[in-house]
Write a protein that holds these residues in place. Structure first.
Motif, mmCIF file in Angstrom:
data_model
loop_
_atom_site.group_PDB
_atom_site.id
_atom_site.type_symbol
_atom_site.label_atom_id
_atom_site.label_comp_id
_atom_site.label_asym_id
_atom_site.label_seq_id
_atom_site.Cartn_x
_atom_site.Cartn_y
_atom_site.Cartn_z
ATOM 1 N N UNK A 808 -0.987 -3.722 -2.280
ATOM 2 C CA UNK A 808 0.551 -3.460 -2.034
ATOM 3 C C UNK A 808 0.714 -1.921 -2.459
ATOM 4 N N UNK A 809 1.077 -1.153 -1.436
ATOM 5 C CA UNK A 809 1.572 0.339 -1.528
ATOM 6 C C UNK A 809 2.789 0.524 -1.626
ATOM 7 N N UNK A 810 3.388 1.690 -2.403
ATOM 8 C CA UNK A 810 4.660 2.038 -2.171
ATOM 9 C C UNK A 810 4.815 2.966 -1.173
ATOM 10 N N UNK A 811 6.110 2.750 -0.601
ATOM 11 C CA UNK A 811 6.409 3.490 0.693
ATOM 12 C C UNK A 811 8.017 4.195 0.723
ATOM 13 N N UNK A 812 8.477 4.031 -0.539
ATOM 14 C CA UNK A 812 9.769 4.231 -0.489
ATOM 15 C C UNK A 812 10.775 3.348 -0.272
ATOM 16 N N UNK A 813 10.267 2.316 0.096
ATOM 17 C CA UNK A 813 11.218 1.131 0.428
ATOM 18 C C UNK A 813 10.315 -0.180 0.106
ATOM 19 N N UNK A 814 10.453 -0.928 1.234
ATOM 20 C CA UNK A 814 9.553 -2.178 0.866
ATOM 21 C C UNK A 814 8.247 -1.794 0.827
ATOM 22 N N UNK A 815 7.386 -2.564 -0.022
ATOM 23 C CA UNK A 815 5.929 -2.278 -0.184
ATOM 24 C C UNK A 815 4.990 -2.640 1.056
ATOM 25 N N UNK A 816 4.066 -1.663 1.455
ATOM 26 C CA UNK A 816 3.212 -2.106 2.707
ATOM 27 C C UNK A 816 2.126 -2.736 2.223
ATOM 28 N N UNK A 817 1.818 -3.776 2.909
ATOM 29 C CA UNK A 817 0.619 -4.767 2.445
ATOM 30 C C UNK A 817 -0.634 -4.415 3.414
ATOM 31 N N UNK A 818 -1.775 -4.077 2.971
ATOM 32 C CA UNK A 818 -3.103 -4.199 3.283
ATOM 33 C C UNK A 818 -4.030 -5.225 2.629
ATOM 34 N N UNK A 819 -5.250 -5.307 3.279
ATOM 35 C CA UNK A 819 -6.222 -6.194 3.091
ATOM 36 C C UNK A 819 -7.554 -5.463 2.664
ATOM 37 N N UNK A 820 -8.112 -5.455 1.583
ATOM 38 C CA UNK A 820 -9.304 -4.799 1.498
ATOM 39 C C UNK A 820 -10.385 -5.794 1.167
ATOM 40 N N UNK A 821 -11.563 -5.457 1.817
ATOM 41 C CA UNK A 821 -12.545 -6.147 2.108
ATOM 42 C C UNK A 821 -13.751 -6.069 1.089
ATOM 43 N N UNK A 822 -14.259 -7.239 0.670
ATOM 44 C CA UNK A 822 -15.366 -7.194 -0.501
ATOM 45 C C UNK A 822 -16.321 -6.635 0.231
ATOM 46 N N UNK A 823 -16.874 -5.274 -0.469
ATOM 47 C CA UNK A 823 -18.397 -4.545 0.056
ATOM 48 C C UNK A 823 -19.245 -5.575 -0.059
ATOM 49 N N UNK A 824 -19.600 -6.525 -0.854
ATOM 50 C CA UNK A 824 -20.572 -7.401 -0.814
ATOM 51 C C UNK A 824 -20.937 -8.205 0.361
ATOM 52 N N UNK A 825 -19.886 -8.246 1.305
ATOM 53 C CA UNK A 825 -20.070 -9.024 2.537
ATOM 54 C C UNK A 825 -21.293 -8.350 3.238
ATOM 55 N N UNK A 826 -21.578 -7.043 3.057
ATOM 56 C CA UNK A 826 -22.658 -6.110 3.738
ATOM 57 C C UNK A 826 -23.908 -7.036 3.286
ATOM 58 N N UNK A 827 -24.249 -7.603 2.182
ATOM 59 C CA UNK A 827 -25.435 -8.274 1.909
ATOM 60 C C UNK A 827 -25.554 -9.557 2.494
ATOM 61 N N UNK A 828 -24.409 -9.894 2.965
ATOM 62 C CA UNK A 828 -24.422 -11.251 3.679
ATOM 63 C C UNK A 828 -24.864 -11.194 5.105
ATOM 64 N N UNK A 829 -24.849 -10.092 5.976
ATOM 65 C CA UNK A 829 -25.196 -9.957 7.473
ATOM 66 C C UNK A 829 -26.721 -10.223 7.549
#
Length: 829
Positions: A808-829
């Protein structure tokens, strides 16, 4: 006008006529004149094309009177041929008609192409019901020739020396090969509707299309987002005219951005016969041209009406809420628990990376040859010719052969157990997987056989009708004589044998398409042998089975699988229909998502578990290097359908019962034990399917035995099912079809949010995402990932599986929601 000189080239028209007649196509003479002359190509017979015949003596008499005549061939049911005709532009000579046919997607590469004397083209197809004759209704330079029309035959030479000629292969070759494509009647009708819609005056559009949002205005991306969601959710009960209007409005506003969403919406049609995928594509292609529809407004009005005002408002509020919540962030502050270094992440749950369905099983060439024996090469050639998986062709062949055998031969493993050769088969794959071409490879020869059967029936019916008229006169005279004799006190005369013409002939059938249970029962009560129900799309039929009759269809079809006696009450008659052996095989296709919906929403009454299912991977696009021997299959189906039936002690028809040999029975019993083991580890519909596999082995072994017999014409009838037949069937069912069943049924009960999470996981890995927003997933347009609530539920599953973290990031109003990806997924490819 000067008399036409009968040059040697023109005199060949008679040979063309006789050649076509010998191939079974009726012909008649037409006036020969230079192109553009009044009356050119008009019939020279009093009844026009209705006089067409295959009688060589009559043909020679006609050409004796009109030696220069060109050859006419009636189109439609009269000949079994229907035509798409593309004219040139009379001013420029440009091939406008052919170009229009290509743009509309109406030209399969396997259609027989004829170059006309004027420079135009004709494409010849196998006729189907509904193909009619029209001029300039499909497009400005396109005509259709079906029922009520005729064409000048290829090979005919006109007075000015111009001729009709084949561009490549001949019609007779296509008929012999069994791959003449069926006339695309639904696609043609859709193109006609699209053209009519364009010619209408601009419609009156309601102004309240969206919701009352005060000063809020929807931007173009937001309208696109809302339209895509409405297409995904709204039920499709549109009329054909509104369906065309929808396509025009979508395409004029957003080009091809909503192409897939429109096709998916079209295939959900619930107003009657399911929408043909090709017809939907033709409507979309037609919408590329200018029309009176110029905005997105008609589409929004139609979708609002379909989805309902309440749900439409919810969708728009969701779209506006996302816009408000997802403005570019002024600053993003990540805490320690939000850091995106691999060392700060736990190991992701590897199971979420597994595919929703297990991989498709594949038989080796050796296995395939052992199972299908003398038919293995034919199946392989048919699959290559149609650019389709061999799995589809093989199952269609088995189901069709089983229907052709029908009630003439039942298999008996041991006392107290007998099975009809009825098979229900479902081909599962995406729209372009090749399901319909594979069906055509097997069913086109069956249609040819049915056309011959229809001709035989019509001749028998005409003969019976004549005899019945005479019988009626004899009966009337006998009644008068008897009345007079009784009045005079004399003994009345016996009723003459000629007073009864007997029962009318029965029209034999092999294949049916979309038909009521009462009609099926009526057909089986007269034809007795059994039928094949063939449908391009099975899910719509199965899903709406009990819509109109209060639940009566499912018991009927459950009995149709077992070949048992069945009685059905008529709607308009006090006399019921009784069928001694209700036997109907089924073959058709569906898409994976539609099958999943069907399985999740279905009661486990055993109906779906009776289907053999194959869901192979798509084959690479290729052009065939072999030709299909359609005659081999035609001969085999005719032999199977001609198998004689047995009779009981009262002279009634009954099946011949084919016993298993002792070692074949032993092999089957061993297979039953293996099924018990598999069943113990199974659940749901997959468990039900395994329970029916021993019966499937009995049925398939019977069909394989008779396919072997048909491939080696001249052998004695099959008297026993051998261990060879049973071993082949056990391997096919246990080691191959069982795995396909798990691929289809075993994954059906997976929760929808888990399936959606796996789909998002696939998107993350394919697109190498490291940070994304909810709308990025929605914009992919994937099924089940259009509604905000569905996407959030799926993202929650991935968070629990340590694939994602919410930021969640502050934008001056309602927070903006993003989703961060687990970097360990690279090892599963």
């Amino acid at each position: 006008m000067a008399a036409i000189q009968t040059s040697p080239a023109i005199q060949r028209n008679l040979e063309v006529a006789k050649s076509l007649a010998s191939a079974g196509l009726p012909v008649f003479p037409c006036r020969n004149a230079a192109n553009g002359d009044k009356g050119a190509k008009s019939p020279l017979t009093s009844d026009g094309f209705k006089s067409a015949t295959t009688d060589v003596d009559q043909i020679e008499r006609w050409w004796s009177s009109h030696p220069s005549a060109v050859v006419g061939v009636p189109t439609g049911a009269a000949s079994g041929i229907s035509v798409l005709d593309g004219d040139i532009d009379r001013k420029t000579g440009e091939p406008v008609g052919e170009r229009q046919l290509e743009e509309l997607g109406l030209l399969p590469p396997s259609a027989v192409k004829v170059l006309t004397q004027s420079g135009g083209v004709q494409y010849l197809f196998a006729h189907c019901e509904g193909a009619r004759t029209s001029s300039h209704q499909v497009a400005s330079n396109v005509d259709t020739r079906g029922d009520g029309g005729y064409i000048i035959a290829p090979g005919s030479v006109m007075a000015d020396g111009a001729s009709y000629r084949y561009a490549a292969r001949k019609l007779s070759d296509a008929i012999k090969a069994g791959d003449l494509p069926t006339y695309p009647v639904h696609a043609v009708d859709a193109a006609i509707l699209a053209r009519k819609e364009k010619e209408k005056a601009p419609p009156s559009i309601a102004t309240n299309l969206f919701i009352d949002t005060g000063d809020t205005r929807a931007s173009d991306p937001e309208t696109l987002n809302a339209t895509r969601r409405l297409l995904a959710e709204a039920p499709n009960t549109l009329t054909r005219e509104d369906w065309v209007k929808l396509a025009l409005s979508l395409r004029v506003a957003y080009g091809d951005a909503l192409h897939d969403a429109f096709l998916s919406f079209s295939e959900r049609y619930s107003g009657g016969t399911p929408c043909d995928a090709k017809a939907a594509q033709v409507v979309w292609n037609s919408a590329a041209h200018p029309s009176s529809v110029t905005t997105i407004a008609p589409a929004l009005a139609l979708l609002k009406n379909a989805a309902g005002e309440g749900r439409t408002k919810e969708i728009w509020r969701e779209v506006f809420a996302e816009r408000d919540h997802q403005q570019p962030a002024q600053s993003i502050v990540l805490g320690k628990d939000q850091a995106n270094t691999a060392s700060d992440w736990p190991e992701p749950d590897a199971k979420m990376g597994e595919p929703i369905r297990p991989p498709a099983p594949v038989m080796t060439n050796t296995e395939f040859e052992q199972v299908f024996g003398p038919w293995a090469q034919w199946i392989t050639d048919a699959a290559e010719t149609k650019n389709a998986p061999t799995d589809y062709v093989a199952l269609t062949l088995l189901a069709t052969a089983g229907a052709a055998i029908g009630n003439s031969r039942w298999a008996v493993p041991w006392e107290g157990w007998k099975e009809p050769p009825v098979l229900w088969a479902m081909l599962v794959g995406d729209p372009s997987a090749g399901k319909s071409p594979a069906l055509d490879a097997v069913l086109d020869p069956v249609k040819d056989i049915e056309r011959e059967m229809t001709d035989i029936y019509r001749k028998a019916r005409d003969k019976w009708a004549d005899e019945n008229e005479v019988a009626a006169l004899v009966l009337s005279q006998w009644k008068q004589d008897a009345k007079s004799a009784m009045a005079d006190g004399d003994t009345p005369p016996s009723k003459p044998r000629e007073a009864d013409a007997g029962s009318p002939p029965v029209r034999e059938r092999i294949c049916i398409t979309d038909i009521t249970t009462e009609k099926v029962a009526d057909l089986l009560s007269t034809t007795w042998r059994g039928l094949l129900l063939a449908r391009d799309e099975l899910s719509g039929w199965l899903g709406s089975m009990d819509r109109y009759n209060g639940g009566g269809d499912r018991p009927f079809w459950l009995e149709a699988y077992g070949g048992r006696s069945y009685t059905i009450d008529r709607k308009n008659s006090p006399e019921p229909i009784t069928v001694d052996h209700l036997s109907v095989s089924i073959i058709g296709g569906t898409q994976p998502d539609k099958l999943s919906d069907l399985l999740v929403n279905s009661d486990d009454d055993g109906l779906l578990a009776r289907f053999i299912v194959v869901c192979p991977d798509a084959v690479p696009l290729s052009r065939p290097t072999v030709s299909l021997d359609g005659a081999k299959l035609t001969e085999a189906v005719e032999m199977l359908h001609g198998l004689p039936h047995g009779t009981d002690e009262n002279g009634n028809r009954r099946p011949f019962f084919i016993d298993f040999s002792p070692d074949a029975a032993d092999a089957l019993h061993e297979f039953r034990g293996r099924c018990r083991v598999w069943e113990a580890d199974s659940t749901g519909l997959y468990k039900s399917h395994i329970g029916k596999m021993p019966g499937l082995v009995v049925r398939i072994a019977n069909v394989l035995a008779h396919l072997d017999w048909a491939a080696d014409a001249g052998n004695d009838f099959v008297t026993h099912i051998t261990v060879n037949h049973v071993g082949r069937a056990c391997h096919f069912v246990g080691e191959y079809l069982r795995k396909h069943a798990y691929r289809a049924y075993g994954a059906a009960k997976m929760p929808s949010e888990v399936q959606a999470a796996k789909t998002i996981g696939s998107i993350i890995r394919t697109d190498d995402l490291t940070l994304f927003k909810l709308r990025d997933i929605q914009n992919k347009g994937r099924t089940g990932l259009l509604k905000t609530t569905d996407v959030k539920a799926a993202l929650g599953v991935l968070i629990d599986a340590d694939w994602l973290r919410e930021i969640r990031a502050t934008t001056g109003g309602r927070p903006s929601v993003s989703y961060s990806v687990n970097p360990k997924l690279e090892d599963m490819k």
